[in-house]
Design a protein around this motif. Structure first.
Motif, PDB file in Angstrom:
ATOM      1  N   MET A   1      38.256  34.076  79.540  1.00 59.66           N
ATOM      2  CA  MET A   1      37.842  35.081  80.514  1.00 59.66           C
ATOM      3  C   MET A   1      36.332  35.005  80.667  1.00 59.66           C
ATOM      4  SD  MET A   1      40.773  35.972  80.821  1.00 59.66           S
ATOM      5  CE  MET A   1      41.413  35.121  79.401  1.00 59.66           C
ATOM      6  N   GLY A   2      35.844  35.244  81.873  1.00 58.63           N
ATOM      7  CA  GLY A   2      34.392  35.255  82.052  1.00 58.63           C
ATOM      8  C   GLY A   2      34.012  35.607  83.483  1.00 58.63           C
ATOM      9  N   ARG A   3      32.710  35.597  83.718  1.00 55.58           N
ATOM     10  CA  ARG A   3      32.167  35.910  85.035  1.00 55.58           C
ATOM     11  C   ARG A   3      31.566  34.641  85.611  1.00 55.58           C
ATOM     12  NH1 ARG A   3      27.177  37.156  85.910  1.00 55.58           N
ATOM     13  NH2 ARG A   3      26.858  37.562  83.694  1.00 55.58           N
ATOM     14  N   VAL A   4      31.936  34.316  86.859  1.00 52.56           N
ATOM     15  CA  VAL A   4      31.486  33.070  87.457  1.00 52.56           C
ATOM     16  C   VAL A   4      30.148  33.274  88.178  1.00 52.56           C
ATOM     17  CG1 VAL A   4      32.791  33.393  89.625  1.00 52.56           C
ATOM     18  CG2 VAL A   4      32.176  31.085  88.881  1.00 52.56           C
ATOM     19  N   GLU A   5      29.224  32.340  87.971  1.00 50.66           N
ATOM     20  CA  GLU A   5      27.930  32.336  88.661  1.00 50.66           C
ATOM     21  C   GLU A   5      27.858  31.051  89.482  1.00 50.66           C
ATOM     22  OE1 GLU A   5      24.787  32.855  85.840  1.00 50.66           O
ATOM     23  OE2 GLU A   5      25.343  34.932  85.393  1.00 50.66           O
ATOM     24  N   ILE A   6      27.736  31.201  90.797  1.00 50.50           N
ATOM     25  CA  ILE A   6      27.799  30.050  91.700  1.00 50.50           C
ATOM     26  C   ILE A   6      26.429  29.786  92.316  1.00 50.50           C
ATOM     27  CG2 ILE A   6      28.905  29.120  93.780  1.00 50.50           C
ATOM     28  CD1 ILE A   6      31.271  30.988  93.211  1.00 50.50           C
ATOM     29  N   SER A   7      25.981  28.531  92.201  1.00 55.13           N
ATOM     30  CA  SER A   7      24.724  28.097  92.836  1.00 55.13           C
ATOM     31  C   SER A   7      25.108  27.109  93.960  1.00 55.13           C
ATOM     32  CB  SER A   7      23.826  27.423  91.803  1.00 55.13           C
ATOM     33  OG  SER A   7      24.416  26.230  91.345  1.00 55.13           O
ATOM     34  N   PRO A   8      24.149  26.659  94.769  1.00 54.00           N
ATOM     35  CA  PRO A   8      24.494  25.765  95.885  1.00 54.00           C
ATOM     36  C   PRO A   8      25.235  24.487  95.485  1.00 54.00           C
ATOM     37  CG  PRO A   8      22.285  26.617  96.178  1.00 54.00           C
ATOM     38  CD  PRO A   8      22.730  27.066  94.832  1.00 54.00           C
ATOM     39  N   ARG A   9      24.943  23.930  94.288  1.00 53.05           N
ATOM     40  CA  ARG A   9      25.514  22.622  93.922  1.00 53.05           C
ATOM     41  C   ARG A   9      26.637  22.703  92.879  1.00 53.05           C
ATOM     42  NH1 ARG A   9      20.703  19.880  91.737  1.00 53.05           N
ATOM     43  NH2 ARG A   9      22.188  18.238  91.160  1.00 53.05           N
ATOM     44  N   PHE A  10      26.638  23.722  92.078  1.00 52.54           N
ATOM     45  CA  PHE A  10      27.640  23.802  91.002  1.00 52.54           C
ATOM     46  C   PHE A  10      27.836  25.268  90.601  1.00 52.54           C
ATOM     47  CE2 PHE A  10      23.477  22.765  89.196  1.00 52.54           C
ATOM     48  CZ  PHE A  10      23.278  23.852  88.352  1.00 52.54           C
ATOM     49  N   ALA A  11      28.681  25.487  89.584  1.00 54.51           N
ATOM     50  CA  ALA A  11      28.942  26.848  89.104  1.00 54.51           C
ATOM     51  C   ALA A  11      29.112  26.834  87.591  1.00 54.51           C
ATOM     52  CB  ALA A  11      30.191  27.400  89.782  1.00 54.51           C
ATOM     53  N   PHE A  12      28.880  28.010  87.004  1.00 52.82           N
ATOM     54  CA  PHE A  12      29.116  28.200  85.574  1.00 52.82           C
ATOM     55  C   PHE A  12      29.938  29.467  85.386  1.00 52.82           C
ATOM     56  CE2 PHE A  12      25.478  25.372  84.983  1.00 52.82           C
ATOM     57  CZ  PHE A  12      25.875  24.632  83.870  1.00 52.82           C
ATOM     58  N   VAL A  13      30.778  29.453  84.355  1.00 53.51           N
ATOM     59  CA  VAL A  13      31.454  30.688  83.939  1.00 53.51           C
ATOM     60  C   VAL A  13      30.812  31.151  82.638  1.00 53.51           C
ATOM     61  CG1 VAL A  13      33.612  31.728  83.136  1.00 53.51           C
ATOM     62  CG2 VAL A  13      33.640  30.126  85.058  1.00 53.51           C
ATOM     63  N   HIS A  36      30.990  34.367  93.883  1.00 53.95           N
ATOM     64  CA  HIS A  36      29.932  34.649  92.914  1.00 53.95           C
ATOM     65  C   HIS A  36      30.132  36.025  92.266  1.00 53.95           C
ATOM     66  CE1 HIS A  36      26.004  34.456  91.032  1.00 53.95           C
ATOM     67  NE2 HIS A  36      25.702  35.642  91.557  1.00 53.95           N
ATOM     68  N   ASN A  37      30.005  36.053  90.941  1.00 53.27           N
ATOM     69  CA  ASN A  37      30.038  37.282  90.140  1.00 53.27           C
ATOM     70  C   ASN A  37      31.446  37.871  89.986  1.00 53.27           C
ATOM     71  OD1 ASN A  37      28.321  38.772  88.473  1.00 53.27           O
ATOM     72  ND2 ASN A  37      28.342  40.510  89.883  1.00 53.27           N
ATOM     73  N   GLN A  38      32.482  37.087  90.302  1.00 53.08           N
ATOM     74  CA  GLN A  38      33.837  37.574  90.068  1.00 53.08           C
ATOM     75  C   GLN A  38      34.278  37.254  88.645  1.00 53.08           C
ATOM     76  OE1 GLN A  38      36.203  35.858  93.336  1.00 53.08           O
ATOM     77  NE2 GLN A  38      36.403  37.926  94.178  1.00 53.08           N
ATOM     78  N   LYS A  39      35.227  38.061  88.148  1.00 50.73           N
ATOM     79  CA  LYS A  39      35.846  37.790  86.848  1.00 50.73           C
ATOM     80  C   LYS A  39      36.955  36.768  87.060  1.00 50.73           C
ATOM     81  CE  LYS A  39      34.266  39.929  83.186  1.00 50.73           C
ATOM     82  NZ  LYS A  39      34.924  41.016  82.457  1.00 50.73           N
ATOM     83  N   VAL A  40      37.007  35.763  86.174  1.00 51.48           N
ATOM     84  CA  VAL A  40      37.987  34.685  86.321  1.00 51.48           C
ATOM     85  C   VAL A  40      38.576  34.282  84.969  1.00 51.48           C
ATOM     86  CG1 VAL A  40      36.840  33.731  88.369  1.00 51.48           C
ATOM     87  CG2 VAL A  40      36.216  32.883  86.088  1.00 51.48           C
ATOM     88  N   VAL A  41      39.665  33.547  85.049  1.00 57.99           N
ATOM     89  CA  VAL A  41      40.207  32.862  83.872  1.00 57.99           C
ATOM     90  C   VAL A  41      39.899  31.389  84.065  1.00 57.99           C
ATOM     91  CG1 VAL A  41      42.254  32.359  82.506  1.00 57.99           C
ATOM     92  CG2 VAL A  41      42.075  34.551  83.700  1.00 57.99           C
ATOM     93  N   VAL A  42      39.199  30.790  83.099  1.00 59.51           N
ATOM     94  CA  VAL A  42      38.796  29.396  83.213  1.00 59.51           C
ATOM     95  C   VAL A  42      39.444  28.590  82.088  1.00 59.51           C
ATOM     96  CG1 VAL A  42      36.666  29.748  81.879  1.00 59.51           C
ATOM     97  CG2 VAL A  42      36.825  27.803  83.443  1.00 59.51           C
ATOM     98  N   LYS A  43      39.909  27.400  82.417  1.00 59.54           N
ATOM     99  CA  LYS A  43      40.530  26.529  81.423  1.00 59.54           C
ATOM    100  C   LYS A  43      39.581  25.381  81.102  1.00 59.54           C
ATOM    101  CE  LYS A  43      44.658  23.732  80.576  1.00 59.54           C
ATOM    102  NZ  LYS A  43      45.950  23.268  81.126  1.00 59.54           N
ATOM    103  N   LEU A  44      39.308  25.186  79.809  1.00 62.03           N
ATOM    104  CA  LEU A  44      38.454  24.069  79.386  1.00 62.03           C
ATOM    105  C   LEU A  44      39.181  22.759  79.656  1.00 62.03           C
ATOM    106  CD1 LEU A  44      36.935  25.193  75.959  1.00 62.03           C
ATOM    107  CD2 LEU A  44      35.895  25.287  78.203  1.00 62.03           C
ATOM    108  N   THR A  45      38.476  21.828  80.257  1.00 61.56           N
ATOM    109  CA  THR A  45      39.098  20.521  80.543  1.00 61.56           C
ATOM    110  C   THR A  45      38.501  19.404  79.693  1.00 61.56           C
ATOM    111  OG1 THR A  45      37.573  20.263  82.418  1.00 61.56           O
ATOM    112  CG2 THR A  45      39.791  21.117  82.889  1.00 61.56           C
ATOM    113  N   GLU A  46      37.188  19.471  79.422  1.00 61.79           N
ATOM    114  CA  GLU A  46      36.593  18.459  78.521  1.00 61.79           C
ATOM    115  C   GLU A  46      35.244  18.952  78.000  1.00 61.79           C
ATOM    116  OE1 GLU A  46      35.715  14.745  80.405  1.00 61.79           O
ATOM    117  OE2 GLU A  46      34.594  15.634  82.046  1.00 61.79           O
TER     118      GLU A  46
END
Length: 554
Positions: A1-13, A36-46
């Motif tokens: 679980m986390g909050r997503v931060e989106i920039s023009p080229r990429f994003a981080f949770v 941007h700034n939404q709560k999400v469920v993110v799955k680690l891929t690598e």
């Protein structure tokens, strides 16, 4: 679980989980429509060796961070809690008839003509226990503890049974219940609603005026509850010695007090924990706090539920066990209690219970009550379900089971099935499968408790964010090398003063004595100190409250 931060080229949770110290890199193509700034469920891929951050992809968008429903759903997702029931299970529940066949009633002991009532919280919808009361011809009293007969409706190998086992317990979050059984059963068929015939599994006791159990009977029954009491209504009738069933309630209460006294005399521990409940508005925002008070009526119900659960089965059975406490943890607790001027004797095993009870009586109404109660409980062994017939230290019972809440606990369903198996003359079943179910139920119970705490912590953080900007009295509840934990006395919310924010000196951590010591000024910040604090920051994502000492001084 986390909050997503989106920039023009990429994003981080940015993860909610405190122990995950790295943000998770997400490609723009893996956002799954998140904003941007939404709560999400993110799955680690690598997470390649040498990379600062792991990579992942968003698999579920929960919604806007900070929104009540989104935050609660985030907690549910974090702990893997179900959001609803599959359609086929709801359909299976709906297919069960409400009509109780006469052939079923004939098989059971009929209590419908005996005065029976339920006592539950005002907002309760599932009533899984009822009490019946009558005087017998020999001058003794008969008290029946009648429990919803869930296993009559939930049969082995059905979809509903599999789902109940998987959930294993109802979960009580700050604003909702996630039930173990579909509403059709929990609030309908199995709920012991007033003025309706209901199928029950009962423990019926013949007792003297001195609460001595002369005889008891266990078996399947049918009841008809005459009255649904709230705790407040029943207590009012007892206080006024008038109103419906007032005489019965007063008599049952007198018996409960005698049972309670006998338990404490035998070594049971009187844990009277402070329970805080949030008042929420329609949007889920906390508007106030209520400290729930335990009165005689709560203890009355508790005492007869304990009596019904005080049961030893034949060979294979399900127990709720509570081992003897760890002496090292007790010693730590004893030292902590001394800082408040209380003595807990732990050297004599036979006197530990009496010493703890004396402490619980001494701290009622004092600022340190909540902290010492919570720490005392933490110093105890963890209760669990098992087929091993061990003691329950806290209750001072040689054998204790869970029989009284099958609507919300799967182990109680297990107990009902085993009881009926033995009542039918069955031989002890193979132990291993039942032990596996006990382990699963204990794990699910821990998950439920952790989720409940997370939801309460979320509301505490939100409450303090919205609370009046002022100085609060508090007590230091924990000291670590990175911070000082303080419980705010007025709200029972816990926050932390970071060591890096103590700018008046450099502080060394004295782990043995759980304190910080100033290198120059020799100021000591110690477990149990009364302090004044101010809220500096709240973080709903991580469910933390940052504090500072008022004037940076104790």
């Amino acid at each position: 679980m986390g909050r997503v931060e989106i920039s023009p080229r990429f994003a981080f949770v940015v993860p909610d989980f405190k122990k995950m110290h790295h943000d998770i890199f997400v490609r723009k193509s893996d956002l799954a429509g998140a904003q941007h700034n939404q709560k999400v469920v993110v799955k680690l891929t690598e997470w390649k060796e040498g990379d600062k951050s792991p990579s992942g992809k968003i698999i579920h968008v929960l919604g806007k961070a900070g929104d009540h429903e989104v935050e609660i759903h985030s907690i549910m997702a974090e702990f893997g809690l179900p959001f609803d029931y599959p359609e086929e299970i709801e359909a299976e529940a709906e297919s069960i008839s409400e009509v109780i066949p006469e052939a079923e009633i004939i098989k059971r002991k009929d209590f419908r003509a005996i005065d029976t009532f339920t006592i539950d919280p005002a907002d309760a919808k599932d009533f899984d226990d009822a009490i019946s009361f009558r005087y017998l011809d020999n001058g003794n009293m008969e008290i029946g503890v009648h429990i919803a007969d869930v296993t009559h409706y939930v049969k082995p190998k059905t979809l509903m049974e599999k789902e109940a086992y998987d959930r294993a317990t109802s979960v009580y979050l700050v604003d909702r219940t996630i039930p173990m059984l579909p509403e059709r059963l929990s609030n309908g068929l199995c709920s012991l609603r007033p003025n309706e015939d209901k199928l029950t599994f009962s423990c019926v006791f013949e007792m003297t005026d001195q609460a001595e159990v002369k005889d008891f009977w266990i078996g399947r029954t049918v009841i008809h509850s005459n009255r649904r009491f709230t705790y407040e209504e029943a207590q009012e009738n007892m206080d006024n010695e008038s109103g419906e069933y007032a005489k019965d309630l007063l008599k049952i209460n007198a018996l409960a007090k005698l049972l309670r006294g006998a338990r404490f005399k035998k070594g049971a521990i009187n844990f009277e924990t402070v329970e805080v409940k949030f008042q929420l508005d329609e949007s889920g925002t906390p508007t106030g706090l209520i400290i729930k008070e335990r009165k005689d009526v709560h203890k009355l119900i508790e005492e007869f539920m304990l009596l019904a659960n005080k049961n030893k089965g034949k060979s294979t059975f399900v127990y709720r066990v509570h081992d003897y406490p760890d002496l090292e943890k007790l010693a730590t607790f004893s030292n902590f209690a001394k800082k408040f001027g209380h003595e807990v004797k732990i050297l004599d095993e036979k006197k530990i219970s009496n010493s703890l009870n004396k402490l619980m009586d001494e701290i009622v109404g004092k600022p340190e009550q909540n902290i010492l109660e919570q720490l005392a409980i933490r110093s105890m062994a963890k209760a669990k379900y098992t087929t091993e017939p061990k003691q329950h230290f806290g209750l001072a019972f040689d054998h204790y089971t869970h029989f009284t809440s099958p609507i919300r606990r799967y182990p109680d369903m297990m107990v009902h099935r085993l009881l009926q198996h033995y009542l039918d003359g069955g031989k002890p079943p193979e132990n291993h499968a039942w032990e596996e179910k006990c382990v699963h139920s204990s794990e699910r119970e821990k998950r439920a408790a952790d989720a409940e705490r997370a939801s309460i912590k979320y509301k505490q953080v939100e409450y303090m964010k919205l609370a009046e900007d002022k100085d609060y009295a508090g007590i230091i509840t924990g000291v670590t090398e990175w911070g000082v934990y303080v419980e705010i006395s007025e709200t029972k919310c816990e926050g932390m003063v970071r060591v890096q924010d103590l700018t008046d000196d450099y502080y060394d951590f004295d782990e043995k004595n759980m304190r910080l010591i100033g290198a120059k000024n020799k100021r000591m910040i110690t477990l149990g100190d009364k302090v004044e604090v101010r809220v500096t920051r709240t973080d709903i994502d991580r469910r933390t409250i940052d504090l500072e000492f008022v004037n940076n001084d104790k």
